[in-house]
Motif scaffolding. Sequence first.
Motif, PDB file in Angstrom:
ATOM      1  N   PHE A 213     -16.699   5.772   4.559  1.00 42.40           N
ATOM      2  CA  PHE A 213     -16.686   6.992   3.749  1.00 42.40           C
ATOM      3  C   PHE A 213     -17.629   6.930   2.552  1.00 42.40           C
ATOM      4  N   SER A 214     -18.394   5.842   2.435  1.00 44.18           N
ATOM      5  CA  SER A 214     -19.414   5.706   1.395  1.00 44.18           C
ATOM      6  C   SER A 214     -18.846   5.807  -0.016  1.00 44.18           C
ATOM      7  N   PHE A 215     -17.692   5.144  -0.213  1.00 44.57           N
ATOM      8  CA  PHE A 215     -17.124   4.970  -1.543  1.00 44.57           C
ATOM      9  C   PHE A 215     -16.837   3.476  -1.716  1.00 44.57           C
ATOM     10  N   THR A 216     -17.891   2.678  -1.764  1.00 41.59           N
ATOM     11  CA  THR A 216     -17.709   1.228  -1.775  1.00 41.59           C
ATOM     12  C   THR A 216     -17.041   0.733  -3.052  1.00 41.59           C
ATOM     13  N   GLY A 217     -17.210   1.458  -4.153  1.00 36.71           N
ATOM     14  CA  GLY A 217     -16.622   1.036  -5.414  1.00 36.71           C
ATOM     15  C   GLY A 217     -15.115   1.215  -5.490  1.00 36.71           C
ATOM     16  N   TRP A 218     -14.554   1.957  -4.568  1.00 37.96           N
ATOM     17  CA  TRP A 218     -13.107   2.165  -4.589  1.00 37.96           C
ATOM     18  C   TRP A 218     -12.344   0.925  -4.135  1.00 37.96           C
ATOM     19  N   LYS A 219     -12.985   0.095  -3.334  1.00 33.54           N
ATOM     20  CA  LYS A 219     -12.369  -1.147  -2.861  1.00 33.54           C
ATOM     21  C   LYS A 219     -11.011  -0.897  -2.199  1.00 33.54           C
ATOM     22  N   VAL A 220     -11.045  -0.156  -1.110  1.00 35.86           N
ATOM     23  CA  VAL A 220      -9.843   0.065  -0.303  1.00 35.86           C
ATOM     24  C   VAL A 220     -10.101  -0.478   1.097  1.00 35.86           C
ATOM     25  N   GLY A 221      -9.384  -1.522   1.437  1.00 41.58           N
ATOM     26  CA  GLY A 221      -9.448  -2.088   2.780  1.00 41.58           C
ATOM     27  C   GLY A 221      -8.047  -2.205   3.335  1.00 41.58           C
ATOM     28  N   TRP A 222      -7.940  -2.728   4.557  1.00 43.80           N
ATOM     29  CA  TRP A 222      -6.618  -2.869   5.158  1.00 43.80           C
ATOM     30  C   TRP A 222      -6.680  -3.856   6.314  1.00 43.80           C
TER      31      TRP A 222
ATOM     32  N   GLY B 177       0.837  -1.194   0.000  1.00 42.79           N
ATOM     33  CA  GLY B 177       0.000   0.000   0.000  1.00 42.79           C
ATOM     34  C   GLY B 177       0.870   1.241   0.000  1.00 42.79           C
ATOM     35  N   VAL B 178       0.300   2.374  -0.439  1.00 39.95           N
ATOM     36  CA  VAL B 178       1.112   3.593  -0.503  1.00 39.95           C
ATOM     37  C   VAL B 178       1.473   4.029   0.920  1.00 39.95           C
TER      38      VAL B 178
ATOM     39  N   ASP C 158       5.237   0.494   8.274  1.00 35.48           N
ATOM     40  CA  ASP C 158       6.041  -0.224   7.289  1.00 35.48           C
ATOM     41  C   ASP C 158       5.970  -1.739   7.433  1.00 35.48           C
ATOM     42  N   ALA C 159       5.723  -2.227   8.643  1.00 28.23           N
ATOM     43  CA  ALA C 159       5.796  -3.675   8.874  1.00 28.23           C
ATOM     44  C   ALA C 159       4.494  -4.288   9.367  1.00 28.23           C
ATOM     45  N   GLU C 160       3.551  -3.455   9.829  1.00 31.25           N
ATOM     46  CA  GLU C 160       2.377  -3.994  10.503  1.00 31.25           C
ATOM     47  C   GLU C 160       1.055  -3.531   9.896  1.00 31.25           C
ATOM     48  N   VAL C 161       1.112  -2.967   8.695  1.00 28.80           N
ATOM     49  CA  VAL C 161      -0.089  -2.503   7.989  1.00 28.80           C
ATOM     50  C   VAL C 161      -0.033  -3.022   6.558  1.00 28.80           C
ATOM     51  N   LEU C 162      -1.160  -3.544   6.074  1.00 26.55           N
ATOM     52  CA  LEU C 162      -1.261  -4.016   4.692  1.00 26.55           C
ATOM     53  C   LEU C 162      -2.556  -3.492   4.092  1.00 26.55           C
ATOM     54  N   VAL C 163      -2.454  -2.832   2.943  1.00 27.30           N
ATOM     55  CA  VAL C 163      -3.621  -2.320   2.223  1.00 27.30           C
ATOM     56  C   VAL C 163      -4.101  -3.402   1.261  1.00 27.30           C
TER      57      VAL C 163
ATOM     58  N   PHE D 110      -7.037   5.960  -5.342  1.00 25.65           N
ATOM     59  CA  PHE D 110      -7.987   6.002  -4.229  1.00 25.65           C
ATOM     60  C   PHE D 110      -7.292   5.829  -2.882  1.00 25.65           C
ATOM     61  N   GLN D 111      -6.154   5.161  -2.876  1.00 28.39           N
ATOM     62  CA  GLN D 111      -5.430   5.000  -1.618  1.00 28.39           C
ATOM     63  C   GLN D 111      -5.020   6.363  -1.051  1.00 28.39           C
ATOM     64  N   TYR D 112      -4.573   7.256  -1.931  1.00 28.12           N
ATOM     65  CA  TYR D 112      -4.179   8.592  -1.471  1.00 28.12           C
ATOM     66  C   TYR D 112      -5.380   9.356  -0.907  1.00 28.12           C
ATOM     67  N   ALA D 113      -6.534   9.177  -1.550  1.00 31.07           N
ATOM     68  CA  ALA D 113      -7.738   9.856  -1.077  1.00 31.07           C
ATOM     69  C   ALA D 113      -8.182   9.315   0.278  1.00 31.07           C
ATOM     70  N   VAL D 114      -8.098   8.007   0.463  1.00 32.70           N
ATOM     71  CA  VAL D 114      -8.496   7.419   1.742  1.00 32.70           C
ATOM     72  C   VAL D 114      -7.546   7.851   2.847  1.00 32.70           C
ATOM     73  N   ALA D 115      -6.279   8.050   2.519  1.00 34.01           N
ATOM     74  CA  ALA D 115      -5.343   8.571   3.519  1.00 34.01           C
ATOM     75  C   ALA D 115      -5.823   9.917   4.048  1.00 34.01           C
ATOM     76  N   GLU D 116      -6.319  10.766   3.161  1.00 28.79           N
ATOM     77  CA  GLU D 116      -6.862  12.060   3.606  1.00 28.79           C
ATOM     78  C   GLU D 116      -8.166  11.875   4.364  1.00 28.79           C
ATOM     79  N   ALA D 117      -8.980  10.907   3.943  1.00 34.44           N
ATOM     80  CA  ALA D 117     -10.259  10.672   4.617  1.00 34.44           C
ATOM     81  C   ALA D 117     -10.056  10.245   6.067  1.00 34.44           C
ATOM     82  N   LEU D 118      -9.082   9.392   6.310  1.00 35.61           N
ATOM     83  CA  LEU D 118      -8.849   8.908   7.674  1.00 35.61           C
ATOM     84  C   LEU D 118      -8.397  10.022   8.607  1.00 35.61           C
ATOM     85  N   ALA D 119      -7.900  11.106   8.030  1.00 38.34           N
ATOM     86  CA  ALA D 119      -7.467  12.246   8.841  1.00 38.34           C
ATOM     87  C   ALA D 119      -8.576  13.272   9.061  1.00 38.34           C
TER      88      ALA D 119
END
Length: 396
Positions: free
Chosen positions: A245-254, A73-74, A96-101, A280-289
């Motif tokens: 975030f109601s963007f189910t079509g983006w398919k971003v999980g972790w 993941g990014v 770096d070691a404990e998160v997987l997108v 979409f990964q970059y957008a979700v990074a902003e969403a989580l903040a």
Amino acid sequence: MAGMTSSSRPLLNRRLAEFGTTIFAEMSALALHTGSINLGQGFPDTDGPEEVREAAVRALRDGRGNQYPPGPGVPELRTAIAAHQQRRYGLSYDPDAEVLVTAGATEAIAAALLALVEPGDEVIAFEPYYDSYAACIAMAGGTRVPVTLRPHEGSFRLDLDELRTAVTDRTRLLLINTPHNPTGTVLTREELAAIAELAVERDLLVVTDEVYEHLVFDDAEHLPLATFPGMRERTVSIGSAGKTFSFTGWKVGWLTSTPALVTAVRSAKQYLTYVASGPFQYAVAEALALPDSYFAAFRDDMLVKRDLLAGGLAEAGFEVFRPAGTYFVTTDIRPLGETDGFAFCRALPERAGVVAIPNAVFYDHREAGAPFVRFAFCKRTEVLQEAVKRLKSLAG
């Protein structure tokens, strides 16, 4: 003969033979055919925050994620996920070691089970369960062992004694979903503590599906199992941007876990999608903040919709199990003189112009789920109001 090989062996892998077209596809097609309101499949009918959508557009235009993103993941998203877990739950993870997108939470579940389960291993899951659980356990060659959540005083509850009895020397993993789809149950601190003690005592791995973590209502509280004693080192925790975030079509999980568990799951994941959803990964990074006010407003909006639909269903004659979490309401159709959820749901579009899902599809013990039907309330208010109006016809 058409559809058969020369040896007459069926084309479909026998592990998947019991899984046909999903009920969601069937009921969504029925909704389209009849012009009914689709309260079956759990996806919103409006997009999420405009600033998050614009973040995705920015990433596309700036060329971020248009080519293969990094396998895990990014970095921006992995850092945001770790920050979210720390801020919300006090859980510290190394980005770096404990998160997987992953490509949605569904891939996270599949990769975890394919990585951690071998033929002959038993996997305990609470039924009714999200339908991909059974298929993923089957693909891994494992044996699913359902522990049934049963109606009790207006909600579905876990029998801890039944859970303890289900654990054998062949049990490898507990697959836990809280807040729970389809029942709306949120496991309590006491229940989670007992599950944690059992997992430690029997040295079990645990995969927790927490995709509805931000949708808990009333006095319920989402408590990640990884926060309990002895659990961080044996738990794979799964989250999703689509539900929050109601963007189910983006398919971003972790998923978050120990370096060893994340490495194991990544070994399977790299041969599934490899990578997905780059911009979409970059957008979700902003969403989580986003500030806490976003998450509170999201929950409060869903609470109003829950009460609107639950109240309408009760007026229509259903017994309603008001959910403590998720965006689904489970109902009992027996007060309407019905006992077969499949037949009821297939007839409901013609009777009332509404589509729902029979809970029995989420059970191994089909008879236990026969009279229960699930409705989704992640829809616009006016859509829910019209659905409630139509459903009142069932009350005569």
